[in-house]
Motif scaffolding. Structure first.
Motif, PDB file in Angstrom:
ATOM      1  N   ASP A   1      -2.364  82.121 -30.315  1.00  0.00           N
ATOM      2  CA  ASP A   1      -1.661  83.338 -29.921  1.00  0.00           C
ATOM      3  C   ASP A   1      -0.670  82.937 -28.839  1.00  0.00           C
ATOM      4  O   ASP A   1      -1.055  82.478 -27.756  1.00  0.00           O
ATOM      5  CB  ASP A   1      -2.642  84.390 -29.397  1.00  0.00           C
ATOM      6  CG  ASP A   1      -1.944  85.699 -29.061  1.00  0.00           C
ATOM      7  OD1 ASP A   1      -1.142  85.705 -28.110  1.00  0.00           O
ATOM      8  OD2 ASP A   1      -2.200  86.710 -29.726  1.00  0.00           O
ATOM      9  N   VAL A   2       0.607  83.101 -29.153  1.00  0.00           N
ATOM     10  CA  VAL A   2       1.670  82.720 -28.224  1.00  0.00           C
ATOM     11  C   VAL A   2       2.452  83.969 -27.858  1.00  0.00           C
ATOM     12  O   VAL A   2       3.171  84.526 -28.703  1.00  0.00           O
ATOM     13  CB  VAL A   2       2.602  81.662 -28.834  1.00  0.00           C
ATOM     14  CG1 VAL A   2       3.726  81.314 -27.867  1.00  0.00           C
ATOM     15  CG2 VAL A   2       1.826  80.413 -29.205  1.00  0.00           C
ATOM     16  N   GLY A   3       2.258  84.441 -26.643  1.00  0.00           N
ATOM     17  CA  GLY A   3       2.974  85.629 -26.199  1.00  0.00           C
ATOM     18  C   GLY A   3       2.746  86.826 -27.091  1.00  0.00           C
ATOM     19  O   GLY A   3       3.662  87.632 -27.295  1.00  0.00           O
ATOM     20  N   GLY A   4       1.562  86.948 -27.658  1.00  0.00           N
ATOM     21  CA  GLY A   4       1.234  88.084 -28.505  1.00  0.00           C
ATOM     22  C   GLY A   4       1.543  87.896 -29.972  1.00  0.00           C
ATOM     23  O   GLY A   4       1.289  88.784 -30.789  1.00  0.00           O
ATOM     24  N   GLN A   5       2.078  86.731 -30.347  1.00  0.00           N
ATOM     25  CA  GLN A   5       2.357  86.456 -31.754  1.00  0.00           C
ATOM     26  C   GLN A   5       1.530  85.270 -32.232  1.00  0.00           C
ATOM     27  O   GLN A   5       1.173  84.378 -31.453  1.00  0.00           O
ATOM     28  CB  GLN A   5       3.849  86.154 -31.953  1.00  0.00           C
ATOM     29  CG  GLN A   5       4.755  87.334 -31.650  1.00  0.00           C
ATOM     30  CD  GLN A   5       6.154  87.115 -32.185  1.00  0.00           C
ATOM     31  OE1 GLN A   5       6.357  86.884 -33.384  1.00  0.00           O
ATOM     32  NE2 GLN A   5       7.142  87.191 -31.303  1.00  0.00           N
ATOM     33  N   THR A   6       1.227  85.281 -33.517  1.00  0.00           N
ATOM     34  CA  THR A   6       0.402  84.221 -34.097  1.00  0.00           C
ATOM     35  C   THR A   6       1.259  83.021 -34.469  1.00  0.00           C
ATOM     36  O   THR A   6       2.272  83.152 -35.165  1.00  0.00           O
ATOM     37  CB  THR A   6      -0.340  84.722 -35.340  1.00  0.00           C
ATOM     38  OG1 THR A   6      -1.203  85.800 -34.961  1.00  0.00           O
ATOM     39  CG2 THR A   6      -1.182  83.614 -35.960  1.00  0.00           C
ATOM     40  N   LEU A   7       0.837  81.856 -34.003  1.00  0.00           N
ATOM     41  CA  LEU A   7       1.505  80.602 -34.313  1.00  0.00           C
ATOM     42  C   LEU A   7       0.501  79.694 -35.005  1.00  0.00           C
ATOM     43  O   LEU A   7      -0.578  79.425 -34.451  1.00  0.00           O
ATOM     44  CB  LEU A   7       2.029  79.939 -33.035  1.00  0.00           C
ATOM     45  CG  LEU A   7       2.810  78.637 -33.212  1.00  0.00           C
ATOM     46  CD1 LEU A   7       4.213  78.944 -33.731  1.00  0.00           C
ATOM     47  CD2 LEU A   7       2.903  77.875 -31.895  1.00  0.00           C
ATOM     48  N   VAL A   8       0.822  79.229 -36.214  1.00  0.00           N
ATOM     49  CA  VAL A   8      -0.063  78.349 -36.968  1.00  0.00           C
ATOM     50  C   VAL A   8       0.520  76.937 -36.955  1.00  0.00           C
ATOM     51  O   VAL A   8       1.658  76.726 -37.375  1.00  0.00           O
ATOM     52  CB  VAL A   8      -0.259  78.838 -38.412  1.00  0.00           C
ATOM     53  CG1 VAL A   8      -1.143  77.859 -39.186  1.00  0.00           C
ATOM     54  CG2 VAL A   8      -0.879  80.230 -38.421  1.00  0.00           C
ATOM     55  N   VAL A   9      -0.264  75.982 -36.469  1.00  0.00           N
ATOM     56  CA  VAL A   9       0.169  74.589 -36.393  1.00  0.00           C
ATOM     57  C   VAL A   9      -0.577  73.794 -37.447  1.00  0.00           C
ATOM     58  O   VAL A   9      -1.806  73.704 -37.395  1.00  0.00           O
ATOM     59  CB  VAL A   9      -0.108  74.004 -34.996  1.00  0.00           C
ATOM     60  CG1 VAL A   9       0.266  72.519 -34.970  1.00  0.00           C
ATOM     61  CG2 VAL A   9       0.662  74.777 -33.932  1.00  0.00           C
ATOM     62  N   PRO A  10       0.125  73.237 -38.439  1.00  0.00           N
ATOM     63  CA  PRO A  10      -0.563  72.407 -39.438  1.00  0.00           C
ATOM     64  C   PRO A  10      -1.158  71.159 -38.781  1.00  0.00           C
ATOM     65  O   PRO A  10      -0.527  70.534 -37.927  1.00  0.00           O
ATOM     66  CB  PRO A  10       0.546  72.032 -40.428  1.00  0.00           C
ATOM     67  CG  PRO A  10       1.675  72.975 -40.144  1.00  0.00           C
ATOM     68  CD  PRO A  10       1.572  73.327 -38.711  1.00  0.00           C
ATOM     69  N   ASP A  11      -2.341  70.790 -39.210  1.00  0.00           N
ATOM     70  CA  ASP A  11      -3.043  69.666 -38.612  1.00  0.00           C
ATOM     71  C   ASP A  11      -3.861  68.974 -39.692  1.00  0.00           C
ATOM     72  O   ASP A  11      -4.094  69.541 -40.770  1.00  0.00           O
ATOM     73  CB  ASP A  11      -3.947  70.185 -37.482  1.00  0.00           C
ATOM     74  CG  ASP A  11      -4.533  69.077 -36.624  1.00  0.00           C
ATOM     75  OD1 ASP A  11      -4.019  67.942 -36.664  1.00  0.00           O
ATOM     76  OD2 ASP A  11      -5.519  69.359 -35.907  1.00  0.00           O
ATOM     77  N   ARG A  12      -4.306  67.765 -39.400  1.00  0.00           N
ATOM     78  CA  ARG A  12      -5.161  67.027 -40.314  1.00  0.00           C
ATOM     79  C   ARG A  12      -5.930  65.995 -39.511  1.00  0.00           C
ATOM     80  O   ARG A  12      -5.440  65.524 -38.474  1.00  0.00           O
ATOM     81  CB  ARG A  12      -4.357  66.351 -41.420  1.00  0.00           C
ATOM     82  CG  ARG A  12      -3.478  65.218 -40.927  1.00  0.00           C
ATOM     83  CD  ARG A  12      -2.505  64.733 -41.979  1.00  0.00           C
ATOM     84  NE  ARG A  12      -1.855  63.490 -41.603  1.00  0.00           N
ATOM     85  CZ  ARG A  12      -0.845  63.393 -40.748  1.00  0.00           C
ATOM     86  NH1 ARG A  12      -0.374  64.482 -40.169  1.00  0.00           N
ATOM     87  NH2 ARG A  12      -0.316  62.215 -40.477  1.00  0.00           N
ATOM     88  N   PRO A  13      -7.114  65.620 -39.941  1.00  0.00           N
ATOM     89  CA  PRO A  13      -7.875  64.618 -39.187  1.00  0.00           C
ATOM     90  C   PRO A  13      -7.263  63.233 -39.351  1.00  0.00           C
ATOM     91  O   PRO A  13      -6.844  62.840 -40.442  1.00  0.00           O
ATOM     92  CB  PRO A  13      -9.276  64.666 -39.831  1.00  0.00           C
ATOM     93  CG  PRO A  13      -9.285  65.885 -40.689  1.00  0.00           C
ATOM     94  CD  PRO A  13      -7.872  66.145 -41.082  1.00  0.00           C
ATOM     95  N   VAL A  14      -7.211  62.492 -38.247  1.00  0.00           N
ATOM     96  CA  VAL A  14      -6.732  61.114 -38.271  1.00  0.00           C
ATOM     97  C   VAL A  14      -7.674  60.260 -37.430  1.00  0.00           C
ATOM     98  O   VAL A  14      -8.368  60.759 -36.541  1.00  0.00           O
ATOM     99  CB  VAL A  14      -5.291  60.982 -37.736  1.00  0.00           C
ATOM    100  CG1 VAL A  14      -4.311  61.751 -38.598  1.00  0.00           C
ATOM    101  CG2 VAL A  14      -5.209  61.430 -36.276  1.00  0.00           C
ATOM    102  N   GLN A  15      -7.678  58.978 -37.748  1.00  0.00           N
ATOM    103  CA  GLN A  15      -8.392  58.020 -36.914  1.00  0.00           C
ATOM    104  C   GLN A  15      -7.380  57.319 -36.030  1.00  0.00           C
ATOM    105  O   GLN A  15      -6.361  56.810 -36.515  1.00  0.00           O
ATOM    106  CB  GLN A  15      -9.132  56.989 -37.772  1.00  0.00           C
ATOM    107  CG  GLN A  15      -9.853  55.930 -36.962  1.00  0.00           C
ATOM    108  CD  GLN A  15     -10.302  54.744 -37.803  1.00  0.00           C
ATOM    109  OE1 GLN A  15      -9.753  54.496 -38.870  1.00  0.00           O
ATOM    110  NE2 GLN A  15     -11.297  54.013 -37.323  1.00  0.00           N
ATOM    111  N   ALA A  16      -7.662  57.302 -34.731  1.00  0.00           N
ATOM    112  CA  ALA A  16      -6.796  56.558 -33.828  1.00  0.00           C
ATOM    113  C   ALA A  16      -7.034  55.071 -34.048  1.00  0.00           C
ATOM    114  O   ALA A  16      -8.176  54.608 -34.065  1.00  0.00           O
ATOM    115  CB  ALA A  16      -7.092  56.941 -32.384  1.00  0.00           C
ATOM    116  N   THR A  17      -5.959  54.318 -34.254  1.00  0.00           N
ATOM    117  CA  THR A  17      -6.079  52.891 -34.534  1.00  0.00           C
ATOM    118  C   THR A  17      -6.025  52.094 -33.240  1.00  0.00           C
ATOM    119  O   THR A  17      -5.942  52.648 -32.143  1.00  0.00           O
ATOM    120  CB  THR A  17      -4.950  52.429 -35.464  1.00  0.00           C
ATOM    121  OG1 THR A  17      -3.702  52.520 -34.757  1.00  0.00           O
ATOM    122  CG2 THR A  17      -4.880  53.298 -36.707  1.00  0.00           C
TER     123      THR A  17
END
Length: 824
Positions: A463-479
Motif C-alpha cells: 500500500d503506497v499512499g493509499g494505492q495498491t502497488l504490486v511488485v513482481p518477485d521470484r525466489p533466487v539463490q544468492a551466489t
C-alpha cells in the motif's frame, strides 16, 4: 490471458525496466511510459536484427520496440565451445535477451527450427510448418500490437538465406491476417484480439534512391545519442551486438563513440503510405487511449520537473497518474503493460527494493521452499505498508503487515511447498520431441516467449499512499558473487540424474554391448529402480536394477546388456529411474559463459542405438579439436584409441605412433597453434600416415595460408539438401570400398545438410570422390577430396561428419571408417 502473461514477461526482458534504479534509468522509463508508439522488427535468426535501429527506436524515440526472430539459431555453429543444436539454441536465446537488455528492445521467437543454411525460401517453407510459423507471427502481432512492422529482408528471392526471404514473406502475410478475426480463431478464443498495424516496411539498409518496384521510400537518420545517458546509438548498438559471442561478435562493441549520421531506408510493402516518417499518421501519444489525454499531460509535467537528485519527489504526482490510469476503462493490453511500467517507476522512485532468497536454487517437486523475503525503502515521502506476498501458482498468500521506513529493513520468512506434480525444469520448446522443422509446444500461452516463466512467481503487495502497488518477485539463490548482485533463479530438478556413457552406441547385427548408466543422487537417502526403455527388436538385460544412494552427490554405475536385432536398425533408448512412485528420465548439462546466466538443461537420458555392418582398420587415432564437435568421442565409439592433440604434439616422434590424424571442423578458423606445425604433419603423411581434415570456412579468420600438401581453394559452395543424390566419381577408390563397401544407401538418413564450404579448385593430385547438388544446380565435386602424398593419404572433406556422427547416421560412420582406414 495469454496477452497479460506475455506483456509481463516482455517487461522483464527489456532494458527499459531491467537494471539499477538509477535516476537516469527512471527518466528513461518515464519517457517510455509517455510514448505510445510501437514497432515490431522481424527476421529469421539471432544476429539478423538491426541493433542500431532498435536502440534508436527504443532508447531514442522511446517506442515499444521488439524483435521477432523466427528461429533460435540452433542450426548454426559455435565459436566459443562444443555446444550446438538445442544447446546452442538455448545459448543464443540468452544472447538475444542480453542484447535487448542493452538496446532497450524486447524479444520474441516462433516455433521454427533453424535447420541450417537454406538456398531457397520454398525449401524453407517446405521444412517449416508454414501455417504454424505464420500463426506464431500473427500471435506476436496480436500480443505486442505494433503500429508498424519492419522486415529485415527483401521479399525478392536470391542471393540470401532462404530463411531470410521466408521471414519477410511470413511477416507480410501475418500483417494482412492479424486484424482478421477469422484468421487463427483459436487465438481469439484464448483472449487475444485482432490487431491491424498501420503499415509494413522492408528495412533496405542505408541510403537508397528507390524501391524495388519503383516504390517511394522513407529515410530516417538513426544516429545521435541517448539524451539521458549520453551514449551514442552506434555505441549502444555495438554493445548489443557484442552479446552474439557464439557467432564471433564478442569484440563488436569495443569501438568508440558516435559513428556519425546514419540513414536507414524503408520501402513500403503494404498498408497506409507514409511521406516523412515510418510512423506517419500514428498517434504515439496518450490521446490515442480514450480518457488518456490527461495522463499524457501529467506525465509531461512529471518529466519536466523530475529531479535527478531526488526521484522520490515525483511520487505524489505519479500516484495521481496511477489513479487516473485506473479509471481508464478500455480493453487495451498496452495500457495494462503501461500500468505495470508505472508501478515499476513508482517502485524505483521510492527506492523500494524487494528480494526473496532461498538457500539453494535447485529444488525437487514436493519439497519445502524456505523463502526469506526482505523489503527496504529509501524514501518516506509517502507511507508505504508491505501488505502481503501472494503465490499465484499455488493460490497462496502470506500476510505481512509491515510499515516500511528508511531506518530499517523489513524481513519475513515463509515456508511453502512446491507442488509434487511440478515438471522438471527444461526450456519449454525442448520438452517434447520436435518435428523435422518445428519445436512442439503444447501450451499455447508459452508460444513466442523467449524463455520459461518463473517456477514460483511471487506478487509482493504494497500500500503506497493509499494505492495498491504490486511488485513482481521470484525466489533466487544468492551466489558467491552476491556483492555484485549475481543470483541464480529457482530450478526444479529430479531426485536423481541419469548420465549415459555414450550418446551413440554402435552394434553389429545381433551383437550385445554393455550400456552403463551413472545414477547420481541429487538428494540424500534415494532408493529406486532403473530400466532402459527400448523398442521392439532390441533386448535389454536385466529388465530392471535397483539402486540405493545415501548422500547427496553419491553415485553408482548400473550396467545393462543391450542386444541389437539381427539386421541393420536404429533406435532411441531411454534410461528411466523410479523414485517414490514417480519415473524420471533426465540427464543434466550445465552451460556457463560469463556473458549469459548459468544455464541448467535436463534433456532426456537417451542414446541412439545404431546396428550396422562396419569394419575399421588401424587402432590409434590422433584428434585435433576444432570449433566444438564430438567427432573424437564418436571415433572412440567406433573402436579407436583416441589421443587429443595440440599443435605442439605434431612431432615425428608422437605422430609415428598414430594410424591416422583427424582435424576437427573449422580448426584453422579458431586455432593459432597449427599453421607452424603443418610441415611435420605433411611429413607424417609422406612417410605413410593418414590425415582427415574436416572443412574450414574461407575468409579473413582463416589462420593458415596452406591447409594441405597440395593446393586447394575454399569456397562458399554447399549442398543444403540432406537427401541430395550422391554420385560416385571414383567408384573403385579405397575410400568407397575399404574396409566397407559404400553404396547409395549409406547416404540415407543424413541430417540438416550434405556439406558446406567445399573447395571449388584444387591441384591435379587430388581425386574427387563424390558429387552432389541441390535441386536446379550443377553438381559440386569438392565435398570429398583424397590425395596420395608420398606413402600416405591426405583427405579434405566438406561433408558435415560433425553433425552426422553424433546423430548416429549409419552410413556416415561407415564412410568415415573408410577414410580413417586409408592406407591400412
Amino acid at each position: 490471458m495469454a496477452t497479460a502473461i506475455c506483456s509481463l514477461l516482455c517487461l522483464s526482458a527489456t532494458g527499459q525496466v531491467a537494471g539499477p534504479s538509477s535516476s537516469t534509468n527512471i527518466l528513461q522509463n518515464l519517457d517510455s511510459f509517455r510514448e505510445m508508439g510501437s514497432v515490431l522488427y522481424v527476421a529469421a535468426h539471432p544476429d539478423d536484427e538491426n541493433n542500431q535501429l532498435i536502440a534508436y527506436l527504443a532508447r531514442g524515440r522511446h517506442y515499444r520496440t521488439a524483435y521477432l526472430s523466427l528461429t533460435r539459431g540452433d542450426g548454426g555453429q559455435n565459436v566459443l565451445g562444443p555446444e550446438f543444436g538445442n544447446e546452442l539454441g538455448v545459448i543464443r536465446t540468452e544472447e538475444l535477451l542480453a542484447a535487448r537488455n542493452v538496446d532497450g528492445g524486447r524479444q520474441y521467437f516462433s516455433r521454427a527450427m533453424d535447420f541450417g543454411f537454406s538456398k531457397d525460401y520454398r525449401e524453407t517453407l517446405g521444412i517449416w510448418d508454414k501455417e504454424q510459423v505464420l500463426a506464431d507471427t500473427v500471435r506476436v502481432i496480436r500480443e505486442f500490437r505494433p503500429d508498424v512492422v519492419i522486415t529485415r529482408f527483401s521479399l525478392i528471392p536470391g542471393g540470401t538465406h532462404g530463411h531470410h526471404t521466408a521471414s519477410a514473406m511470413l511477416a507480410l502475410e501475418a500483417f494482412k491476417m492479424a486484424g482478421d478475426p477469422k484468421a487463427f480463431p483459436d487465438q481469439i478464443q484464448e483472449g487475444l484480439k485482432p490487431w491491424q498495424p498501420k503499415r509494413i516496411f522492408w528495412n533496405m539498409g542505408g541510403f537508397q534512391n528507390g524501391g524495388t518496384n519503383g516504390n517511394p521510400i522513407i529515410r530516417i537518420n538513426d544516429g545521435g545519442s541517448d539524451v539521458v545517458t549520453g551514449e551514442s546509438f552506434s555505441k549502444i548498438a555495438g554493445q548489443s551486438r557484442s552479446m552474439h559471442k557464439t557467432q564471433g561478435f564478442g569484440n563488436f562493441g569495443n569501438g568508440g563513440g558516435d559513428s556519425g549520421p546514419r540513414n536507414e531506408s524503408f520501402e513500403l510493402l503494404a498498408g497506409d503510405p507514409a511521406t516523412n516518417d515510418i510512423l506517419d499518421g500514428v498517434d504515439a501519444t496518450w490521446t490515442r487511449v480514450p480518457g488518456g489525454a490527461d495522463i499524457g499531460q501529467l506525465t509531461d509535467d512529471v518529466i519536466a520537473k523530475f529531479n535527478l537528485q531526488d526521484p522520490a519527489a515525483s511520487v505524489p504526482a505519479l500516484l495521481e497518474i496511477k489513479k487516473r490510469l485506473a479509471d481508464v476503462a478500455v480493453y487495451d493490453p498496452i495500457v495494462n503493460e503501461k500500468q505495470k511500467l508505472l508501478d515499476h517507476i513508482i517502485q524505483q522512485c521510492l527506492g523500494l527494493n524487494v528480494v526473496t532468497t532461498v538457500p539453494q536454487a535447485e529444488v525437487v517437486p514436493g519439497e519445502t521452499l524456505n523463502l526469506q523475503m526482505t523489503a527496504k525503502i529509501q524514501s518516506d515521502v509517502v507511507p508505504v505498508r508491505w501488505v502481503a506476498a501472494k503465490y499465484p501458482s499455488i493460490n497462496g498468500e502470506f500476510a505481512v503487515g509491515a510499515d516500511l521506513s528508511t531506518s530499517a529493513v523489513a524481513s519475513r520468512d515463509s515456508a511453502e511447498t512446491l507442488p509434487s506434480d511440478t515438471s522438471v525444469s527444461q526450456p519449454y520448446w525442448l520438452r517434447e520431441p520436435p518435428t523435422p522443422g518445428m519445436f512442439v509446444v503444447e501450451d499455447p500461452n508459452l508460444i513466442a516467449r523467449p524463455e520459461n516463466p518463473p517456477i514460483f512467481p511471487i506478487e509482493q503487495v504494497f500500500d503506497v499512499g493509499g494505492q495498491t502497488l504490486v511488485v513482481p518477485d521470484r525466489p533466487v539463490q544468492a551466489t558467491a558473487e552476491r556483492d555484485k548482485g549475481e543470483t541464480r533463479d529457482l530450478e526444479v530438478i529430479s531426485p536423481v540424474t541419469l548420465n549415459l556413457s555414450s550418446s551413440v552406441k554402435l552394434f553389429g547385427p545381433g551383437n550385445s554391448c554393455p550400456m552403463t548408466v551413472t545414477v547420481v543422487a541429487d538428494r540424500r537417502d534415494i532408493a529406486g529402480v532403473l530400466r532402459l526403455d527400448a523398442p521392439g527388436g532390441w533386448k535389454v538385460s536385466p529388465t530392471r536394477q535397483s539402486f540405493n544412494l545415501a548422500k547427496t552427490g553419491d553415485q553408482t554405475e548400473v550396467t545393462f546388456i543391450v542386444t541389437a536385432p539381427g539386421q541393420s536398425a536404429t533406435a532411441n533408448i531411454t534410461a528411466e529411474a523410479k523414485v517414490d512412485g514417480k519415473w524420471y528420465n533426465n540427464g543434466r548439462a550445465v552451460i556457463n559463459y560469463p556473458h549469459i546466466p548459468l544455464l541448467l538443461l535436463q534433456p532426456r537420458a537417451q542414446f541412439k542405438a545404431v546396428c550396422l555392418n562396419m569394419k575399421i582398420r588401424g587402432h590409434n587415432v590422433g584428434y585435433l579439436p576444432g570449433a566444438g564437435d564430438s567427432v573424437g568421442q564418436c571415433l572412440e565409439e567406433m573402436g579407436y584409441q583416441v589421443t587429443t592433440l595440440t599443435g605442439t604434439n605434431l612431432t615425428p616422434d608422437k605422430l609415428k605412433k598414430l594410424d591416422a590424424v583427424v582435424i576437427g571442423v573449422r580448426a584453422f578458423n579458431v586455432r593459432t597453434d597449427l599453421a607452424t606445425h603443418l610441415p611435420a604433419l605433411f611429413d607424417y603423411v609422406h612417410n605413410g600416415g593418414n590425415v582427415i581434415e574436416q572443412y574450414n570456412r574461407p575468409g579473413r579468420d582463416l589462420k593458415a595460408d596452406q591447409l594441405a600438401p597440395y593446393s586447394l581453394h575454399l569456397s562458399s559452395d554447399r549442398v543444403t539438401d540432406p537427401v541430395a543424390p550422391m554420385a560416385f566419381l571414383a567408384p573403385d577408390h579405397p575410400a568407397l570400398n575399404t574396409p566397407n563397401k559404400i553404396t547409395s544407401a549409406d547416404f540415407d538418413g543424413w541430417v540438416q545438410e550434405r556439406g558446406t564450404y567445399f573447395p571449388d579448385e584444387w591441384a591435379e593430385q587430388w581425386t574427387p570422390i563424390l558429387a552432389c547438388n541441390d535441386t536446379g544446380e550443377s553438381p559440386l565435386k569438392g565435398s570429398l577430396l583424397v590425395a596420395l602424398y608420398g606413402k600416405g593419404y591426405f583427405v579434405y572433406t566438406g561433408l558435415v561428419f560433425f553433425r552426422e556422427l553424433p546423430a548416429g547416421v549409419p552410413g556416415a560412420y561407415r564412410l568415415f571408417a573408410n577414410l580413417v582406414s586409408l592406407g591400412k
